[in-house]
Design a protein around this motif. Structure first.
Motif, PDB file in Angstrom:
ATOM      1  N   HIS A 146      14.488  14.252  25.731  1.00  0.00           N
ATOM      2  CA  HIS A 146      15.084  13.333  26.700  1.00  0.00           C
ATOM      3  C   HIS A 146      14.974  11.899  26.204  1.00  0.00           C
ATOM      4  O   HIS A 146      14.289  11.626  25.209  1.00  0.00           O
ATOM      5  CB  HIS A 146      14.384  13.472  28.055  1.00  0.00           C
ATOM      6  CG  HIS A 146      12.943  13.056  28.014  1.00  0.00           C
ATOM      7  ND1 HIS A 146      11.947  13.855  27.499  1.00  0.00           N
ATOM      8  CD2 HIS A 146      12.333  11.908  28.389  1.00  0.00           C
ATOM      9  CE1 HIS A 146      10.785  13.232  27.590  1.00  0.00           C
ATOM     10  NE2 HIS A 146      10.991  12.038  28.108  1.00  0.00           N
ATOM     11  N   HIS A 148      15.021   7.585  27.841  1.00  0.00           N
ATOM     12  CA  HIS A 148      14.947   6.700  29.004  1.00  0.00           C
ATOM     13  C   HIS A 148      15.812   5.479  28.727  1.00  0.00           C
ATOM     14  O   HIS A 148      15.642   4.819  27.687  1.00  0.00           O
ATOM     15  CB  HIS A 148      13.502   6.274  29.256  1.00  0.00           C
ATOM     16  CG  HIS A 148      12.564   7.446  29.349  1.00  0.00           C
ATOM     17  ND1 HIS A 148      12.411   8.186  30.492  1.00  0.00           N
ATOM     18  CD2 HIS A 148      11.773   8.030  28.405  1.00  0.00           C
ATOM     19  CE1 HIS A 148      11.559   9.172  30.262  1.00  0.00           C
ATOM     20  NE2 HIS A 148      11.146   9.099  29.008  1.00  0.00           N
ATOM     21  N   GLN A 173      10.183   3.766  27.855  1.00  0.00           N
ATOM     22  CA  GLN A 173       9.062   4.372  28.594  1.00  0.00           C
ATOM     23  C   GLN A 173       7.740   4.050  27.907  1.00  0.00           C
ATOM     24  O   GLN A 173       7.638   4.090  26.678  1.00  0.00           O
ATOM     25  CB  GLN A 173       9.224   5.893  28.643  1.00  0.00           C
ATOM     26  CG  GLN A 173       8.094   6.613  29.396  1.00  0.00           C
ATOM     27  CD  GLN A 173       8.263   8.112  29.366  1.00  0.00           C
ATOM     28  OE1 GLN A 173       8.310   8.720  28.313  1.00  0.00           O
ATOM     29  NE2 GLN A 173       8.365   8.714  30.544  1.00  0.00           N
ATOM     30  N   HIS A 222      13.164  11.876  22.638  1.00  0.00           N
ATOM     31  CA  HIS A 222      11.787  12.270  22.331  1.00  0.00           C
ATOM     32  C   HIS A 222      11.326  13.353  23.310  1.00  0.00           C
ATOM     33  O   HIS A 222      12.011  13.681  24.268  1.00  0.00           O
ATOM     34  CB  HIS A 222      10.855  11.045  22.416  1.00  0.00           C
ATOM     35  CG  HIS A 222      10.729  10.501  23.815  1.00  0.00           C
ATOM     36  ND1 HIS A 222      11.696   9.693  24.401  1.00  0.00           N
ATOM     37  CD2 HIS A 222       9.783  10.683  24.772  1.00  0.00           C
ATOM     38  CE1 HIS A 222      11.335   9.391  25.631  1.00  0.00           C
ATOM     39  NE2 HIS A 222      10.176   9.978  25.898  1.00  0.00           N
ATOM     40  N   HIS A 255       7.284  14.853  25.044  1.00  0.00           N
ATOM     41  CA  HIS A 255       5.827  14.699  25.079  1.00  0.00           C
ATOM     42  C   HIS A 255       5.220  15.890  25.782  1.00  0.00           C
ATOM     43  O   HIS A 255       5.835  16.474  26.676  1.00  0.00           O
ATOM     44  CB  HIS A 255       5.362  13.389  25.722  1.00  0.00           C
ATOM     45  CG  HIS A 255       6.281  12.744  26.716  1.00  0.00           C
ATOM     46  ND1 HIS A 255       6.018  12.706  28.052  1.00  0.00           N
ATOM     47  CD2 HIS A 255       7.448  12.089  26.530  1.00  0.00           C
ATOM     48  CE1 HIS A 255       6.989  12.044  28.675  1.00  0.00           C
ATOM     49  NE2 HIS A 255       7.887  11.666  27.790  1.00  0.00           N
TER      50      HIS A 255
HETATM   51 MN    MN Z   1       9.643  10.357  27.974  1.00  0.00          MN
END
Ligand code: MN
Length: 134
Positions: free
Chosen positions: A55, A57, A61, A96, A98
């Motif tokens: 995803h 942002h 972020q 990216h 996480h």
């Molecule tokens: Mn993120």
């Protein structure tokens, strides 16, 4: 200034499966500016191996790692094993993911700016390779 200890604005904790996560994660919304859509703050706990989908942002972020161990990787293959105290900035539009490591929970606070655009899942093979090379 607005300040409220433990502010959640009545948004219930999200403990169920999420369509944009692999594995199990728990998420509290700490701050949500509603229709403005400029900033969202989340507290997220990932179980081992759990991670977000790919995803980005719209306005970037910041991740503040609270405990455990995990990874942040972008679509260029730049990756970082993260632990408590680490701070990771993902620039606007950078794709990216996480999540937690294979043998540890990960707890982070996410300060997300602008709309989040979701892509596909981080495959098990990609996840495994990411940690083997880390
Ligand atoms: Mn993120």
């Amino acid at each position: 200034m607005e300040y409220e200890r433990g502010r959640k604005d009545g948004v219930p904790s999200n403990v169920g499966p999420k369509p944009t996560f692999t594995g199990h994660a728990m998420q509290d919304t700490l701050l949500d500016d509603g229709d403005k859509g400029e900033v969202r703050v989340y507290s997220v706990v990932f179980e081992p191996r759990a991670r977000t989908y790919w995803h980005s942002h719209a306005a970037g972020q910041t991740l503040l790692v609270n405990s455990g161990e995990g990874m942040v990787e972008n679509s260029d293959g730049d990756k970082r094993v993260v632990r408590a105290g680490d701070v990771v900035w993902s620039p606007p539009g950078e794709v990216h993911w996480h999540g937690a490591g294979p043998g540890s929970f990960l707890s982070h606070t996410a300060v997300s700016l602008g709309l989040t655009s979701w892509s596909g899942e981080v495959s098990d093979e990609h996840y495994r390779d990411a940690f083997e090379g880390a």
